[in-house]
Design a protein around this motif. Structure first.
Motif, PDB file in Angstrom:
ATOM      1  N   ARG A 295      -3.246   7.963   1.519  1.00 50.94           N
ATOM      2  CA  ARG A 295      -3.747   7.123   0.448  1.00 50.94           C
ATOM      3  C   ARG A 295      -5.218   7.334   0.149  1.00 50.94           C
ATOM      4  NH1 ARG A 295      -4.870   4.561   4.820  1.00 50.94           N
ATOM      5  NH2 ARG A 295      -6.259   2.777   4.928  1.00 50.94           N
ATOM      6  N   ASN A 296      -5.962   7.852   1.102  1.00 50.82           N
ATOM      7  CA  ASN A 296      -7.383   8.052   0.848  1.00 50.82           C
ATOM      8  C   ASN A 296      -7.708   9.468   0.386  1.00 50.82           C
ATOM      9  OD1 ASN A 296      -8.494   5.499   1.388  1.00 50.82           O
ATOM     10  ND2 ASN A 296      -8.105   5.819   3.561  1.00 50.82           N
TER      11      ASN A 296
ATOM     12  N   TRP B  65     -19.872  17.215  -6.954  1.00 50.78           N
ATOM     13  CA  TRP B  65     -18.943  16.897  -5.871  1.00 50.78           C
ATOM     14  C   TRP B  65     -19.085  17.908  -4.735  1.00 50.78           C
ATOM     15  CZ3 TRP B  65     -15.091  12.935  -5.897  1.00 50.78           C
ATOM     16  CH2 TRP B  65     -15.166  12.096  -7.016  1.00 50.78           C
TER      17      TRP B  65
ATOM     18  N   PHE C  58     -11.227   9.953 -15.197  1.00 52.23           N
ATOM     19  CA  PHE C  58     -10.113  10.487 -14.413  1.00 52.23           C
ATOM     20  C   PHE C  58      -8.861  10.329 -15.255  1.00 52.23           C
ATOM     21  CE2 PHE C  58     -13.079   9.033 -11.061  1.00 52.23           C
ATOM     22  CZ  PHE C  58     -13.240  10.220 -10.372  1.00 52.23           C
TER      23      PHE C  58
ATOM     24  N   ARG D 124     -19.163  12.781  -2.187  1.00 52.63           N
ATOM     25  CA  ARG D 124     -19.346  11.433  -1.810  1.00 52.63           C
ATOM     26  C   ARG D 124     -19.164  11.292  -0.318  1.00 52.63           C
ATOM     27  NH1 ARG D 124     -13.588   9.599  -4.556  1.00 52.63           N
ATOM     28  NH2 ARG D 124     -12.320  10.307  -2.827  1.00 52.63           N
TER      29      ARG D 124
ATOM     30  N   GLY E  88     -13.086   3.661   1.232  1.00 47.22           N
ATOM     31  CA  GLY E  88     -11.675   3.704   1.621  1.00 47.22           C
ATOM     32  C   GLY E  88     -11.165   2.285   1.856  1.00 47.22           C
ATOM     33  N   GLY E  89      -9.909   2.194   2.235  1.00 49.23           N
ATOM     34  CA  GLY E  89      -9.267   0.887   2.328  1.00 49.23           C
ATOM     35  C   GLY E  89      -9.309   0.273   3.710  1.00 49.23           C
TER      36      GLY E  89
ATOM     37  N   ARG F 185      -8.384  12.286  -5.061  1.00 41.66           N
ATOM     38  CA  ARG F 185      -9.792  12.362  -5.374  1.00 41.66           C
ATOM     39  C   ARG F 185     -10.390  11.241  -6.196  1.00 41.66           C
ATOM     40  NH1 ARG F 185     -10.202  18.394  -6.511  1.00 41.66           N
ATOM     41  NH2 ARG F 185      -9.520  17.511  -8.483  1.00 41.66           N
ATOM     42  N   PRO F 186      -9.743  10.814  -7.255  1.00 42.56           N
ATOM     43  CA  PRO F 186     -10.443   9.852  -8.128  1.00 42.56           C
ATOM     44  C   PRO F 186     -10.888   8.585  -7.405  1.00 42.56           C
ATOM     45  CG  PRO F 186      -8.485  10.679  -9.201  1.00 42.56           C
ATOM     46  CD  PRO F 186      -8.450  11.183  -7.796  1.00 42.56           C
ATOM     47  N   SER F 187     -12.000   8.072  -7.824  1.00 38.58           N
ATOM     48  CA  SER F 187     -12.400   6.758  -7.345  1.00 38.58           C
ATOM     49  C   SER F 187     -12.896   5.953  -8.526  1.00 38.58           C
ATOM     50  CB  SER F 187     -13.470   6.867  -6.290  1.00 38.58           C
ATOM     51  OG  SER F 187     -14.652   7.383  -6.858  1.00 38.58           O
TER      52      SER F 187
ATOM     53  N   PRO G 180     -13.644   8.688   2.880  1.00 41.03           N
ATOM     54  CA  PRO G 180     -13.478   7.297   3.338  1.00 41.03           C
ATOM     55  C   PRO G 180     -13.994   7.090   4.760  1.00 41.03           C
ATOM     56  CG  PRO G 180     -11.389   8.471   3.458  1.00 41.03           C
ATOM     57  CD  PRO G 180     -12.355   9.396   2.783  1.00 41.03           C
TER      58      PRO G 180
ATOM     59  N   LEU H  69     -13.253   6.566   7.726  1.00 36.69           N
ATOM     60  CA  LEU H  69     -12.320   6.683   8.849  1.00 36.69           C
ATOM     61  C   LEU H  69     -13.144   6.817  10.127  1.00 36.69           C
ATOM     62  CD1 LEU H  69      -9.800   9.060   7.083  1.00 36.69           C
ATOM     63  CD2 LEU H  69      -9.640   6.570   7.389  1.00 36.69           C
TER      64      LEU H  69
ATOM     65  N   GLU I  52     -20.420   1.713  -5.530  1.00 34.82           N
ATOM     66  CA  GLU I  52     -19.771   1.539  -6.833  1.00 34.82           C
ATOM     67  C   GLU I  52     -18.574   0.620  -6.604  1.00 34.82           C
ATOM     68  OE1 GLU I  52     -18.134   5.138  -8.374  1.00 34.82           O
ATOM     69  OE2 GLU I  52     -17.476   4.217 -10.246  1.00 34.82           O
TER      70      GLU I  52
ATOM     71  N   LEU J 218     -15.179  -0.915  -6.990  1.00 38.45           N
ATOM     72  CA  LEU J 218     -13.969  -0.410  -7.642  1.00 38.45           C
ATOM     73  C   LEU J 218     -13.093  -1.576  -8.090  1.00 38.45           C
ATOM     74  CD1 LEU J 218     -12.990   2.660  -5.392  1.00 38.45           C
ATOM     75  CD2 LEU J 218     -14.661   2.517  -7.245  1.00 38.45           C
TER      76      LEU J 218
ATOM     77  N   ARG K 213     -13.044  18.947 -13.936  1.00 36.39           N
ATOM     78  CA  ARG K 213     -12.860  19.871 -12.826  1.00 36.39           C
ATOM     79  C   ARG K 213     -11.520  20.578 -12.789  1.00 36.39           C
ATOM     80  NH1 ARG K 213     -13.961  16.224  -7.778  1.00 36.39           N
ATOM     81  NH2 ARG K 213     -13.615  18.160  -6.644  1.00 36.39           N
TER      82      ARG K 213
ATOM     83  N   LEU L 130       0.849  -1.203   0.000  1.00 35.22           N
ATOM     84  CA  LEU L 130       0.000   0.000   0.000  1.00 35.22           C
ATOM     85  C   LEU L 130       0.875   1.240   0.000  1.00 35.22           C
ATOM     86  CD1 LEU L 130      -2.957  -0.476   2.495  1.00 35.22           C
ATOM     87  CD2 LEU L 130      -2.931  -0.817   0.039  1.00 35.22           C
TER      88      LEU L 130
ATOM     89  N   PHE M  77     -17.772   5.973  -0.600  1.00 39.05           N
ATOM     90  CA  PHE M  77     -16.365   5.693  -0.884  1.00 39.05           C
ATOM     91  C   PHE M  77     -15.798   5.074   0.390  1.00 39.05           C
ATOM     92  CE2 PHE M  77     -11.897   7.350  -0.794  1.00 39.05           C
ATOM     93  CZ  PHE M  77     -11.421   6.578  -1.829  1.00 39.05           C
TER      94      PHE M  77
ATOM     95  N   ARG N  26      -8.194   1.735  -1.463  1.00 35.53           N
ATOM     96  CA  ARG N  26      -9.246   2.737  -1.628  1.00 35.53           C
ATOM     97  C   ARG N  26     -10.638   2.154  -1.485  1.00 35.53           C
ATOM     98  NH1 ARG N  26      -7.269   7.263  -3.480  1.00 35.53           N
ATOM     99  NH2 ARG N  26      -9.159   7.973  -4.499  1.00 35.53           N
TER     100      ARG N  26
END
Lengths: 286, 286
Positions: A280-281, B34, B239, B62, B94-95, A284-286, B65, B67, B131, B133, B11, A199, B92, B141
């Motif tokens: 890492r989070n 956004w 993106f 969105r 996140g990881g 912006r893009p997802s 993440p 957290l 969505e 990924l 953007r 990561l 979103f 992510r």
């Protein structure tokens, strides 16, 4: 806990003869080898070194990519692999060819191509190995991107072909346990490649991690492999510019220690992975 | 054939007010927006521009993440999305968080977190959108890396949550057709994002292609979406540092033309994708 070293992990700083000697010095008795490295060393030198060191050959790399002329060269490669006593030969399908979009037509083409290779492989007496690659390589370097797809291909083609599980390519898949068990039931689990997912991952081809430095639950996958009947070794295959830059003997020792810590009967605590960056989070893009 | 423009595609060179004006000038009546761009423009300015141009809002980006403090901010975000008339709000995830390896535990955590968000979303009257990924973003992510996983999550949580299909993330999956049909049967197909997968892909986050420049069989996926009952628009979300560098109005026009060529009732021939390099199969690692 047997360890298998794949030459690709060390090849930037150890030619085939050095690699085999380093393995032998560390008590590793099985290796996976590469045709282009054999050519550099010379077939008879390579064979003699394997014999002198008492080393066994697990995988021979590789047949492919499946460009229009692949079949012409394949017979000689398969015969060489058999001559080197390889347990299995890796198929590297390569990506799409002209006019293909998506993977559906490409998979039909590859099934036909692998079928032809399989006839030769059965004749020369070596197994073929499908290693599903990560979906990030789909269409570019492979058309087989999951264990499901590899198993379907094997089901269609019959005996003499099996699957190698590389954790890097399949760790994310919710079907992993079911598909490893399916592979085991069919008696076609040919190999188990270990490394780790870092990561973040900085490059799609050359940024694999040493076992324990990433986020793959390696022990859990190994336990599934054993339950599925796999009795082979842990093959260390790490494509990484970071590890390639280091002393090959030292990399071997670190790999052996990590395998012992992670897969040993009484696993020692391993370092928790560190994220390379904390943000890492935040992209912006997802 | 309705087109939806996602602000993320433009953007870098168009703030929210410019973006909305450019959409309006090109006859595009629906946008995805956004939260951070709304904040830059000011909520009332953004709302007034949407109203003045007669634009509808599809997705709001969105929540995440996830957290530790995500829930505290989520209620205000969901209320804002509802205030802007968004059809759905992207989650979103996140990881991984500290102590997690693999995706199994992380998925359980995320299911719990999404469940809490869903209670709020139902109350404020906006749908949540999962969505999936690409697996190359797994653990970093997202923890939801397939349509199967997204559908399983929706099944567990009940009404008020659905799935957005972004071709970039799921095109490689042999389960795609079955899972899109499953999503459609459950009445939870919320959106359809289009772009393309380039050969080779140079960056995991910012190298998506314009429709037609890559290897995704876009028309085939669109036909599956329609058969599954999807009646929404084609949302252009790209993106890409290459496309971000170009004039936003020009990018819109190219995107509209490509959509017409690929998805029109009588599709025109599109350029065959070119590989960026010819040596894509020559790099050794697999």
């Amino acid at each position: 806990m047997n360890i298998v070293f794949n030459h690709a992990t060390f090849r930037e700083r150890a030619d085939m003869l050095s690699f085999l000697r380093l393995c032998r010095e560390r008590g590793v008795g099985t290796v996976s080898i590469w045709g282009d490295e054999i050519t550099k060393t010379g077939d008879s030198n390579a064979l003699a070194a394997l014999r002198d060191h008492g080393l066994k050959v697990s995988g021979y790399n590789r047949i492919g990519p499946f460009l229009p002329d692949y079949l012409g060269r394949a017979e000689a490669e398969l015969e060489r692999a058999a001559h080197f006593g390889a347990d299995h030969v890796f198929l590297f399908t390569g990506g799409l060819v002209e006019g293909e979009r998506g993977l559906i037509a490409a998979k039909r083409r590859v099934e036909d191509q692998v079928g032809r290779l399989l006839e030769i492989a059965r004749r020369v007496g070596v197994k073929l190995a499908i290693e599903p690659l990560h979906p990030m390589l789909a269409g570019e370097r492979t058309v087989i991107t999951s264990m499901t797809s590899a198993n379907d291909l094997c089901d269609a083609l019959g005996h003499g072909i099996g699957v190698v599980v590389d954790v890097y390519h399949v760790w994310w898949d919710e079907r992993l346990e079911a598909e490893i068990m399916r592979t085991g039931r069919a008696g076609r689990l040919l190999g188990f490649h270990v490394n780790d997912w870092l990561l973040p991952t900085r490059h799609r081809l050359t940024d694999r991690g040493m076992m324990g430095d990433g986020i793959i639950d390696l022990k859990a996958i190994e336990e599934i492999m054993r339950r599925a009947g796999f009795r082979g070794g842990l093959e260390v295959e790490i494509f990484s510019t970071d590890w390639w830059a280091r002393d090959p003997g030292e990399v071997m020792e670190i790999a052996i220690t990590r395998c012992r810590q992670i897969f040993g009967d009484r696993p020692e605590a391993t370092n928790t992975y560190r994220r390379r960056f904390e943000d890492r989070n935040s992209i912006r893009p997802s």
